[in-house]
Design a protein around this motif. Structure first.
Motif: not given
Length: 283
Positions: A14-18, A201, A226, A228, A230
């Motif tokens: 989540r923090e890296s957007g992956h 999100r 992309a 949101g 996860v």
């Protein structure tokens, strides 16, 4: 390597957007394929064991969990162990001694009030033992024993306002939402509601989970991550690859009786499927 906790993997994604792909384990070959696929892709993954899979193994979580744990610990990829779609409180409570770091508690068949009450109790129990708890709001549908569900029918999809209240009232660590996918799809034709994903999100403070991802096309999964989403759950796609490879081998070699002969291509087909889905996670 040692097992990683699902919560750590989800937080990092989540923090890296992956995205973080989670794959369902039925047989030892499933677990081996997930580990091999994660190593091939160079990304983390989650090994999930569902209540239905436990029933398939005689109702005892111990052996299948031990096998999945052994495979994960022997892998060079960061892998976690997750108990999926658990309705039985007894089975949920077996997760802790079996080494699971997370569980999806499924009270979606209950009324909203009873769902909140049961899920809040599961969360309280889990958090006392360091277990990360996922729950579902909305109707993803399509699981074995359920009537067919139109993922686009009114009232099926998760309402952002209700989701905010549900998360606050239960304390869940992640929320599986209904945004257009369905469990057990064998064709990849699901169309997701990306506007709803973005709204959820923005509204919900916890990570979002997409169930039924086997039926979602590649481009839709990339867009969902992309936007949101996860944790991305994949089950049927592995079974499709497994069974297709077995059928193909036995059609070409009908006299075969040694299961190793057709389980090797079946495991390799699943490995390729795992690596493919992991490639959609945005790493």
């Amino acid at each position: 390597m040692p097992l990683v906790s699902t919560g750590e993997l989800v937080t990092a994604a989540r923090e890296s957007g992956h995205g973080l792909a989670a794959f369902n384990v039925i047989t030892l070959e499933h677990a081996e394929a997930i580990a091999a696929g994660a190593e091939r892709a160079g990304t983390p993954a989650v090994l999930q064991i569902s209540e239905n899979a436990v029933k398939f193994h005689g109702g005892d979580l111990t052996a299948v969990a031990a096998a999945a744990t052994a495979v994960a610990r022997a892998s060079t990829a960061p892998l976690s162990l997750h108990l999926d779609h658990v309705e039985s409180v007894e089975l949920l409570r077996a997760a802790h001694p079996a080494g699971f770091s997370s569980a999806m508690f499924d009270a979606s068949k209950l009324t909203y009030g009873d769902n909140v009450k049961a899920t809040a109790e599961a969360v309280r129990w889990g958090h006392e033992r360091g277990i990360w708890i996922e729950a579902e709001l909305g109707k993803v549908g399509g699981k074995e024993g359920e009537a067919p569900l139109d993922a686009h029918a009114p009232g099926v999809r998760t309402d952002p306002g209700e989701a905010v209240n549900y998360v606050a009232d239960t304390g869940v660590d992640a929320l599986a939402v209904a945004v257009g996918s369905s469990h057990a799809m064998t064709d990849r034709t699901a169309a997701l509601d990306h506007g709803l994903i973005a709204a959820l999100r923005d509204a919900v403070p916890v990570p979002l989970v997409l169930h039924g991802s086997s039926g979602v096309p590649d481009g839709e999964i990339r867009r969902a991550v992309a936007a949101g989403m996860v944790k991305i759950n994949v089950g049927t796609a592995l079974n499709t690859a497994f069974t297709g490879a077995v059928r193909e081998y036995l059609a070409a070699n009908p006299a075969t009786v040694d299961p190793r002969k057709y389980l090797v291509p079946a495991r390799e087909a699943m490995t390729g499927t795992v690596a493919h889905f992991l490639g959609l996670m945005g790493h």
